[in-house]
Design a protein around this motif. Structure first.
Motif, PDB file in Angstrom:
ATOM      1  N   ASN A   1      41.395  38.519  43.866  1.00 37.52           N
ATOM      2  CA  ASN A   1      41.110  38.400  41.941  1.00 37.52           C
ATOM      3  C   ASN A   1      42.421  37.788  41.337  1.00 37.52           C
ATOM      4  O   ASN A   1      41.892  37.383  40.136  1.00 37.52           O
ATOM      5  CB  ASN A   1      41.391  40.225  42.051  1.00 37.52           C
ATOM      6  CG  ASN A   1      39.839  40.399  42.608  1.00 37.52           C
ATOM      7  OD1 ASN A   1      39.050  40.196  42.951  1.00 37.52           O
ATOM      8  ND2 ASN A   1      39.502  42.241  42.715  1.00 37.52           N
ATOM      9  N   THR A   2      43.450  37.886  41.022  1.00 34.42           N
ATOM     10  CA  THR A   2      44.283  37.537  40.421  1.00 34.42           C
ATOM     11  C   THR A   2      44.109  35.627  40.465  1.00 34.42           C
ATOM     12  O   THR A   2      44.049  35.053  39.587  1.00 34.42           O
ATOM     13  CB  THR A   2      45.698  37.349  40.756  1.00 34.42           C
ATOM     14  OG1 THR A   2      46.206  38.608  40.757  1.00 34.42           O
ATOM     15  CG2 THR A   2      46.768  36.733  39.839  1.00 34.42           C
TER      16      THR A   2
ATOM     17  N   LYS B   1      52.099  31.067  32.275  1.00 33.76           N
ATOM     18  CA  LYS B   1      51.181  32.119  33.390  1.00 33.76           C
ATOM     19  C   LYS B   1      50.882  31.179  34.906  1.00 33.76           C
ATOM     20  O   LYS B   1      51.471  32.125  35.613  1.00 33.76           O
ATOM     21  CB  LYS B   1      49.182  31.564  33.045  1.00 33.76           C
ATOM     22  CG  LYS B   1      48.911  33.239  33.220  1.00 33.76           C
ATOM     23  CD  LYS B   1      47.579  32.823  33.185  1.00 33.76           C
ATOM     24  CE  LYS B   1      47.155  35.003  33.858  1.00 33.76           C
ATOM     25  NZ  LYS B   1      46.594  35.685  32.787  1.00 33.76           N
TER      26      LYS B   1
ATOM     27  N   LEU C   1      40.927  33.902  40.725  1.00 34.51           N
ATOM     28  CA  LEU C   1      39.855  34.309  40.485  1.00 34.51           C
ATOM     29  C   LEU C   1      39.986  34.555  38.263  1.00 34.51           C
ATOM     30  O   LEU C   1      39.868  33.936  37.688  1.00 34.51           O
ATOM     31  CB  LEU C   1      39.047  35.280  40.486  1.00 34.51           C
ATOM     32  CG  LEU C   1      38.055  35.326  42.142  1.00 34.51           C
ATOM     33  CD1 LEU C   1      37.025  36.294  42.637  1.00 34.51           C
ATOM     34  CD2 LEU C   1      37.276  33.781  42.219  1.00 34.51           C
ATOM     35  N   GLU C   2      40.793  35.344  38.291  1.00 36.18           N
ATOM     36  CA  GLU C   2      41.393  35.289  36.660  1.00 36.18           C
ATOM     37  C   GLU C   2      42.079  34.088  36.228  1.00 36.18           C
ATOM     38  O   GLU C   2      41.509  33.662  35.442  1.00 36.18           O
ATOM     39  CB  GLU C   2      41.886  36.558  36.515  1.00 36.18           C
ATOM     40  CG  GLU C   2      41.874  37.248  35.425  1.00 36.18           C
ATOM     41  CD  GLU C   2      43.399  39.010  34.974  1.00 36.18           C
ATOM     42  OE1 GLU C   2      44.120  38.531  34.390  1.00 36.18           O
ATOM     43  OE2 GLU C   2      43.146  39.499  35.631  1.00 36.18           O
ATOM     44  N   LEU C   3      43.191  34.262  37.252  1.00 38.67           N
ATOM     45  CA  LEU C   3      43.530  32.424  37.343  1.00 38.67           C
ATOM     46  C   LEU C   3      42.611  30.905  36.419  1.00 38.67           C
ATOM     47  O   LEU C   3      43.067  30.277  36.118  1.00 38.67           O
ATOM     48  CB  LEU C   3      44.754  32.243  38.240  1.00 38.67           C
ATOM     49  CG  LEU C   3      45.694  31.203  38.071  1.00 38.67           C
ATOM     50  CD1 LEU C   3      46.333  31.666  36.353  1.00 38.67           C
ATOM     51  CD2 LEU C   3      46.450  30.028  39.259  1.00 38.67           C
ATOM     52  N   CYS C   4      41.452  31.014  37.503  1.00 43.37           N
ATOM     53  CA  CYS C   4      41.006  29.856  37.572  1.00 43.37           C
ATOM     54  C   CYS C   4      39.542  30.307  35.781  1.00 43.37           C
ATOM     55  O   CYS C   4      39.071  29.642  35.886  1.00 43.37           O
ATOM     56  CB  CYS C   4      40.054  29.557  38.843  1.00 43.37           C
ATOM     57  SG  CYS C   4      40.802  29.523  39.519  1.00 43.37           S
ATOM     58  N   GLN C   5      39.942  31.429  35.601  1.00 47.42           N
ATOM     59  CA  GLN C   5      38.398  31.880  34.497  1.00 47.42           C
ATOM     60  C   GLN C   5      38.587  30.691  33.517  1.00 47.42           C
ATOM     61  O   GLN C   5      37.366  30.398  32.775  1.00 47.42           O
ATOM     62  CB  GLN C   5      38.583  32.999  33.806  1.00 47.42           C
ATOM     63  CG  GLN C   5      37.700  33.946  34.975  1.00 47.42           C
ATOM     64  CD  GLN C   5      38.437  35.415  34.244  1.00 47.42           C
ATOM     65  OE1 GLN C   5      38.883  35.602  33.646  1.00 47.42           O
ATOM     66  NE2 GLN C   5      37.224  36.669  34.681  1.00 47.42           N
ATOM     67  N   ASP C   6      39.709  30.737  33.193  1.00 44.44           N
ATOM     68  CA  ASP C   6      39.934  29.684  31.647  1.00 44.44           C
ATOM     69  C   ASP C   6      39.813  27.901  32.543  1.00 44.44           C
ATOM     70  O   ASP C   6      40.415  27.309  32.994  1.00 44.44           O
ATOM     71  CB  ASP C   6      41.161  29.347  31.576  1.00 44.44           C
ATOM     72  CG  ASP C   6      41.558  29.105  29.668  1.00 44.44           C
ATOM     73  OD1 ASP C   6      41.269  30.033  28.775  1.00 44.44           O
ATOM     74  OD2 ASP C   6      41.662  27.554  30.272  1.00 44.44           O
TER      75      ASP C   6
ATOM     76  N   HIS D   1      48.605  28.324  29.201  1.00 41.60           N
ATOM     77  CA  HIS D   1      48.443  28.208  30.530  1.00 41.60           C
ATOM     78  C   HIS D   1      49.631  27.914  31.278  1.00 41.60           C
ATOM     79  O   HIS D   1      49.798  28.497  32.973  1.00 41.60           O
ATOM     80  CB  HIS D   1      47.169  27.080  30.694  1.00 41.60           C
ATOM     81  CG  HIS D   1      46.987  27.074  29.718  1.00 41.60           C
ATOM     82  ND1 HIS D   1      45.893  28.126  29.699  1.00 41.60           N
ATOM     83  CD2 HIS D   1      46.095  26.345  28.365  1.00 41.60           C
ATOM     84  CE1 HIS D   1      44.565  28.626  28.875  1.00 41.60           C
ATOM     85  NE2 HIS D   1      45.116  27.180  28.227  1.00 41.60           N
TER      86      HIS D   1
ATOM     87  N   ARG E   1      42.105  25.520  34.549  1.00 39.93           N
ATOM     88  CA  ARG E   1      41.325  24.730  36.092  1.00 39.93           C
ATOM     89  C   ARG E   1      41.054  23.506  36.354  1.00 39.93           C
ATOM     90  O   ARG E   1      41.166  23.042  37.449  1.00 39.93           O
ATOM     91  CB  ARG E   1      39.487  25.448  35.641  1.00 39.93           C
ATOM     92  CG  ARG E   1      39.361  26.190  36.453  1.00 39.93           C
ATOM     93  CD  ARG E   1      37.601  26.884  36.237  1.00 39.93           C
ATOM     94  NE  ARG E   1      36.763  26.013  35.363  1.00 39.93           N
ATOM     95  CZ  ARG E   1      35.885  26.627  34.430  1.00 39.93           C
ATOM     96  NH1 ARG E   1      36.562  28.443  34.425  1.00 39.93           N
ATOM     97  NH2 ARG E   1      35.767  26.450  33.991  1.00 39.93           N
TER      98      ARG E   1
ATOM     99  N   THR F   1      43.314  42.214  45.654  1.00 39.46           N
ATOM    100  CA  THR F   1      44.093  41.883  44.171  1.00 39.46           C
ATOM    101  C   THR F   1      44.473  41.053  43.949  1.00 39.46           C
ATOM    102  O   THR F   1      44.343  40.009  43.035  1.00 39.46           O
ATOM    103  CB  THR F   1      45.558  43.016  43.929  1.00 39.46           C
ATOM    104  OG1 THR F   1      44.876  44.072  44.074  1.00 39.46           O
ATOM    105  CG2 THR F   1      45.817  43.250  42.074  1.00 39.46           C
TER     106      THR F   1
END
Length: 119
Positions: free
Chosen positions: A9-10, A74, A12-17, A71, A21, A6
């Motif tokens: 995954n957080t 977050k 990974l989610e953080l790096c989606q934008d 950003h 990044r 989990t």
């Protein structure tokens, strides 16, 4: 923070934008506090390969607003940075330092993100 699927995954989610990044990559490279203006410049250089002075004021404003309202909060919520509103200064935390290897690995795996440019 990273110890479970989990938590990973957080990250990974953080790096989606893309903007986030870039912010993470620049903070990792610089390893110091940066102003919102510094981060805006970095985003412009990565996205447009041009100086901040050569983009429209509206576009620059939109980038700053996204940093301020999306950003940075977050990153703050995950205790990766602290933000001094008065000085508009974003400072990486010890949590950021601990996660930097995982964040760097994720960011390095993104083929469309050039290495961070000098501010």
């Amino acid at each position: 923070m990273v110890g479970t699927a989990t938590e990973f995954n957080t990250l990974l989610e953080l790096c989606q934008d893309r903007h986030r990044r870039i912010v993470l990559a620049v903070l990792a490279t610089e390893q110091r506090s940066l102003t919102v203006n510094d981060l805006t410049k970095a985003i412009v250089k990565h996205n447009h390969h041009t100086p901040l002075t050569e983009i429209s004021k509206e576009e620059s404003k939109q980038i700053r607003l996204s940093l301020y309202h999306i950003h940075i909060p977050k990153l703050e919520d995950l205790s990766l940075v602290t933000y001094d509103q008065e000085r508009q200064l974003v400072e990486p935390t010890s949590q950021f330092d601990q996660l930097q290897p995982q964040l760097s690995a994720i960011i390095d795996a993104v083929p469309d993100l050039d290495p961070p440019v000098a501010l």
